[in-house]
Design a protein around this motif. Structure first.
Motif, PDB file in Angstrom:
ATOM      1  N   ASN A   1      -2.070   2.769 -10.223  1.00  0.00           N
ATOM      2  CA  ASN A   1      -2.969   1.966 -11.067  1.00  0.00           C
ATOM      3  C   ASN A   1      -2.206   0.870 -11.797  1.00  0.00           C
ATOM      4  N   GLY A   2      -1.040   1.216 -12.301  1.00  0.00           N
ATOM      5  CA  GLY A   2      -0.291   0.302 -13.163  1.00  0.00           C
ATOM      6  C   GLY A   2       0.552  -0.704 -12.399  1.00  0.00           C
ATOM      7  N   ASP A   3       0.779  -0.454 -11.119  1.00  0.00           N
ATOM      8  CA  ASP A   3       1.646  -1.332 -10.336  1.00  0.00           C
ATOM      9  C   ASP A   3       0.830  -2.508  -9.799  1.00  0.00           C
ATOM     10  N   GLU A   4       1.143  -3.711 -10.291  1.00  0.00           N
ATOM     11  CA  GLU A   4       0.346  -4.888  -9.912  1.00  0.00           C
ATOM     12  C   GLU A   4       0.422  -5.224  -8.434  1.00  0.00           C
ATOM     13  N   GLU A   5       1.508  -4.810  -7.799  1.00  0.00           N
ATOM     14  CA  GLU A   5       1.650  -5.107  -6.358  1.00  0.00           C
ATOM     15  C   GLU A   5       0.914  -4.104  -5.485  1.00  0.00           C
ATOM     16  N   CYS A   6       0.576  -2.963  -6.041  1.00  0.00           N
ATOM     17  CA  CYS A   6      -0.080  -1.926  -5.233  1.00  0.00           C
ATOM     18  C   CYS A   6      -1.575  -2.222  -5.129  1.00  0.00           C
ATOM     19  N   ALA A   7      -2.053  -2.434  -3.886  1.00  0.00           N
ATOM     20  CA  ALA A   7      -3.476  -2.766  -3.699  1.00  0.00           C
ATOM     21  C   ALA A   7      -4.282  -1.563  -3.231  1.00  0.00           C
ATOM     22  N   GLY A   8      -3.628  -0.429  -3.086  1.00  0.00           N
ATOM     23  CA  GLY A   8      -4.378   0.747  -2.665  1.00  0.00           C
ATOM     24  C   GLY A   8      -3.444   1.859  -2.220  1.00  0.00           C
ATOM     25  N   VAL A   9      -4.020   3.038  -2.036  1.00  0.00           N
ATOM     26  CA  VAL A   9      -3.227   4.204  -1.639  1.00  0.00           C
ATOM     27  C   VAL A   9      -3.796   4.774  -0.335  1.00  0.00           C
ATOM     28  N   ILE A  10      -2.874   5.069   0.580  1.00  0.00           N
ATOM     29  CA  ILE A  10      -3.239   5.738   1.837  1.00  0.00           C
ATOM     30  C   ILE A  10      -2.828   7.199   1.694  1.00  0.00           C
ATOM     31  N   THR A  11      -3.767   8.114   1.879  1.00  0.00           N
ATOM     32  CA  THR A  11      -3.446   9.533   1.728  1.00  0.00           C
ATOM     33  C   THR A  11      -3.561  10.246   3.068  1.00  0.00           C
ATOM     34  N   TRP A  12      -2.716  11.246   3.250  1.00  0.00           N
ATOM     35  CA  TRP A  12      -2.727  12.060   4.482  1.00  0.00           C
ATOM     36  C   TRP A  12      -2.208  13.446   4.139  1.00  0.00           C
ATOM     37  N   MET A  13      -2.940  14.479   4.523  1.00  0.00           N
ATOM     38  CA  MET A  13      -2.505  15.844   4.248  1.00  0.00           C
ATOM     39  C   MET A  13      -1.815  16.391   5.491  1.00  0.00           C
ATOM     40  N   HIS A  14      -0.496  16.375   5.482  1.00  0.00           N
ATOM     41  CA  HIS A  14       0.269  16.840   6.642  1.00  0.00           C
ATOM     42  C   HIS A  14       0.015  18.329   6.872  1.00  0.00           C
ATOM     43  N   THR A  15       0.065  19.074   5.788  1.00  0.00           N
ATOM     44  CA  THR A  15      -0.260  20.505   5.847  1.00  0.00           C
ATOM     45  C   THR A  15      -1.406  20.727   4.873  1.00  0.00           C
ATOM     46  N   PHE A  16      -1.697  21.967   4.609  1.00  0.00           N
ATOM     47  CA  PHE A  16      -2.753  22.256   3.646  1.00  0.00           C
ATOM     48  C   PHE A  16      -2.281  21.878   2.246  1.00  0.00           C
TER      49      PHE A  16
ATOM     50  N   PHE B   1       0.851  -1.194   0.000  1.00  0.00           N
ATOM     51  CA  PHE B   1       0.000   0.000   0.000  1.00  0.00           C
ATOM     52  C   PHE B   1       0.884   1.241   0.000  1.00  0.00           C
ATOM     53  N   TRP B   2       0.587   2.139  -0.901  1.00  0.00           N
ATOM     54  CA  TRP B   2       1.400   3.349  -1.003  1.00  0.00           C
ATOM     55  C   TRP B   2       0.916   4.391  -0.014  1.00  0.00           C
ATOM     56  N   PHE B   3       1.871   5.070   0.605  1.00  0.00           N
ATOM     57  CA  PHE B   3       1.552   6.131   1.565  1.00  0.00           C
ATOM     58  C   PHE B   3       1.893   7.462   0.921  1.00  0.00           C
ATOM     59  N   CYS B   4       0.877   8.223   0.595  1.00  0.00           N
ATOM     60  CA  CYS B   4       1.072   9.485  -0.125  1.00  0.00           C
ATOM     61  C   CYS B   4       0.669  10.657   0.773  1.00  0.00           C
ATOM     62  N   THR B   5       1.635  11.528   1.000  1.00  0.00           N
ATOM     63  CA  THR B   5       1.405  12.671   1.878  1.00  0.00           C
ATOM     64  C   THR B   5       1.202  13.924   1.037  1.00  0.00           C
ATOM     65  N   GLY B   6       0.186  14.676   1.387  1.00  0.00           N
ATOM     66  CA  GLY B   6      -0.072  15.911   0.657  1.00  0.00           C
ATOM     67  C   GLY B   6       0.471  17.118   1.402  1.00  0.00           C
TER      68      GLY B   6
ATOM     69  N   TYR C   1      -0.066  -6.135   5.381  1.00  0.00           N
ATOM     70  CA  TYR C   1       0.690  -5.810   4.166  1.00  0.00           C
ATOM     71  C   TYR C   1       1.590  -4.599   4.425  1.00  0.00           C
ATOM     72  N   GLU C   2       2.620  -4.508   3.608  1.00  0.00           N
ATOM     73  CA  GLU C   2       3.605  -3.438   3.781  1.00  0.00           C
ATOM     74  C   GLU C   2       3.083  -2.089   3.279  1.00  0.00           C
ATOM     75  N   VAL C   3       3.485  -1.047   3.985  1.00  0.00           N
ATOM     76  CA  VAL C   3       3.193   0.319   3.540  1.00  0.00           C
ATOM     77  C   VAL C   3       4.472   0.873   2.917  1.00  0.00           C
ATOM     78  N   VAL C   4       4.330   1.533   1.760  1.00  0.00           N
ATOM     79  CA  VAL C   4       5.496   2.067   1.055  1.00  0.00           C
ATOM     80  C   VAL C   4       5.399   3.597   1.001  1.00  0.00           C
ATOM     81  N   TRP C   5       6.424   4.242   1.515  1.00  0.00           N
ATOM     82  CA  TRP C   5       6.461   5.716   1.505  1.00  0.00           C
ATOM     83  C   TRP C   5       6.673   6.240   0.076  1.00  0.00           C
ATOM     84  N   LYS C   6       5.936   7.289  -0.257  1.00  0.00           N
ATOM     85  CA  LYS C   6       6.107   7.930  -1.573  1.00  0.00           C
ATOM     86  C   LYS C   6       6.441   9.408  -1.356  1.00  0.00           C
TER      87      LYS C   6
END
Ligand code: MN
Length: 498
Positions: A68-83, A9-14, A46-51
């Motif tokens: 979308n294209g990465d077969e191992e990625c089963a979803g994205v975790i999003t978090w807005m650290h700042t605005f 799972f990808w960890f995407c910070t905004g 499952y493992e979380v991967v920092w992006k």
């Protein structure tokens, strides 16, 4: 059979660049620390991967498309650290096709009363930024899970863990292929359904094969292969001869061993993970597959009886969702048979003609051979056992003509009061929540089937989230269910899903 895939799972910070590079550096460091702590906790399946931090439309769009294209990625975790101005997220979100979690957390647990100043406020404003982001996801009507809380809190980690299993269920749903050996049982309504719509909604492929094609594969199994599997059965299970001749008994069991090997070979060769059979259409098979199907379910195959392909796919799905779970208590197809209506001791005796998965068993498992009262074959061997106590979730996916509905009932599994020595099948016994009377009334009003896909290891929330991700109606029958409210839920469903 049930091979754990290496999902991530990808960890995407905004964030944004308004506060300068130093703040952005902190944002990245904090996100990495959170990802590290989540992975080190041992709570996540499952493992979380920092992006890298997402601050521009271009990078957001590119990252979501890479996910979308990465077969191992089963979803994205999003978090807005700042605005993070949410218009920047529109294109990326529009093109994203995988499960989405919005983790609404913040780096600091407590307000730093003595040192807090405006620099701190600018750098740590998830309470602010996550609302801007949440708004656009809601405005775009995108299905997502929101988890709120401090990232070091075990409760939060467990919620993320539960969602990860749902997300894997969403991703894996489109890989489920059900082999139909014979058609649905004649005249039965609830096991039928629109297979084209099921493929559109869930991604399931549901194909029929002539029973004698799979029976031929069973005939090809060698005596040596059968002998080896029989030895395994005889060392693993208790043998309940009950006055039968041991050699004659063994011959009956050998038929099931041959079916297990032949069926599994056929399923593997053709790439199916779930199977339905029908006692009325067995071709040249000598017995109704009983023990054989029970063993296949234990290995992770989905199964539905009498041609019930929806249950077969759901059992497979729920087995995938619980895969690799520590202390798992089991997942199986079950059927509502008979009630205990004694006040204070109410419950439903769950069983089937033969085919209950031994993962739900408590204590010893035995092999019996008994005549079937239906069909026209020799006495099939089957595994018999009773099941564990505890909470579980029973589900029924029904086709209402214009849509699918998933009925989700929380149940409390109990031991039966007394042994049932004359009953030659595996059983479970549960009381549906909120009680037998309300639970059964709601189930019937919702059009729920007599076959269920059941698990001790999933929650109503996980199943409901899966249904939401599939874009279908879900109704819950649980401790809070009141018939008047439940009927209104069904009415709302009629309007919303029209
Ligand atoms: Mn049945």
């Amino acid at each position: 059979m049930l091979k754990k895939k290496n999902y991530k799972f990808w960890f995407c910070t905004g964030s944004q660049d308004l506060y300068g590079d130093e703040v952005l550096q902190h944002v990245a460091e904090h996100a990495k620390e959170i990802v590290g702590a989540l992975n080190d906790s041992g709570d996540l399946p499952y493992e979380v991967v920092w992006k890298p931090t997402l601050i521009t439309n271009e990078l957001i769009r590119k990252t979501f498309n890479e996910a979308n294209g990465d077969e191992e990625c089963a979803g994205v975790i999003t978090w807005m650290h700042t605005f993070s101005p949410a218009k920047s997220w529109i294109l990326g979100l529009q093109e994203f096709r995988k499960p989405l979690l919005h983790l609404h957390t913040q780096y600091n647990e407590e307000i730093p009363y003595d040192s807090i100043d405006m620099d701190f406020m600018n750098e740590n404003q998830a309470a602010h930024g996550d609302r801007e982001y949440g708004h656009i996801v809601s405005r775009m009507r995108i299905e997502r899970k929101v988890v709120v809380g401090y990232w070091k809190d075990e409760v939060v980690r467990k919620k993320i863990a539960g969602w990860m299993r749902t997300a894997v269920g969403v991703i894996e749903s489109s890989h489920i292929r059900v082999m139909r050996v014979a058609d649905n049982m004649r005249n039965v309504a609830v096991t039928e359904g629109d297979k084209v719509e099921a493929q559109i909604k869930f991604g399931w492929e549901i194909d029929a094969y002539p029973v004698n094609e799979i029976a031929a594969c069973v005939s090809d199994v060698t005596e040596a292969e059968v002998k080896a599997l029989l030895d395994e059965y005889y060392s693993k299970y208790e043998i309940l001869l009950e006055g039968r001749d041991p050699e004659e008994f063994k011959k009956h069991v050998a038929v099931q061993a041959k079916i297990e090997i032949g069926f599994e070979r056929f399923l593997e060769e053709k790439g199916y993970q779930a199977i339905v059979t029908h006692f009325g259409d067995l071709g040249t098979l000598e017995q109704l597959p009983g023990l054989a199907i029970q063993r296949l379910m234990e290995k992770g195959y989905g199964f539905g009886a009498e041609g019930d392909w929806k249950v077969a796919a759901m059992v497979r799905l729920m087995k995938i969702m619980t895969e690799g779970m520590k202390d798992a208590k089991g997942t199986s197809m079950l059927e509502d048979y008979t009630y205990n209506m004694v006040r204070g001791k109410e419950g439903i005796l769950e069983a089937h003609m033969l085919e209950i998965c031994p993962t739900i068993a408590e204590g010893k498992i035995s092999i019996k051979c008994q005549p079937l009262s239906m069909g026209n074959r020799e006495d099939p061997a089957r595994l018999v056992f009773t099941s564990k106590e505890g909470r579980g979730v029973a589900t029924s996916l029904v086709d209402l003509g214009n849509r699918f509905r998933l009925i989700i009932n929380e149940v409390n599994c109990k031991h039966v009061e007394k042994p049932m020595p004359k009953l030659p099948v595996a059983t479970n016994f549960w009381e549906p929540l909120p009680d037998l009377y309300t639970g059964a009334e709601a189930w019937i009003l919702a059009g729920g089937a007599h076959h269920t896909a059941f698990s001790y290891d999933l929650t109503a929330e996980q199943m409901g989230d899966w249904a939401a991700a599939m874009g279908i109606e879900a109704v819950y029958i649980d401790a809070d269910t009141k018939i008047r409210d439940f009927k209104r839920d069904l009415m709302l469903g009629e309007v919303f899903f029209k």
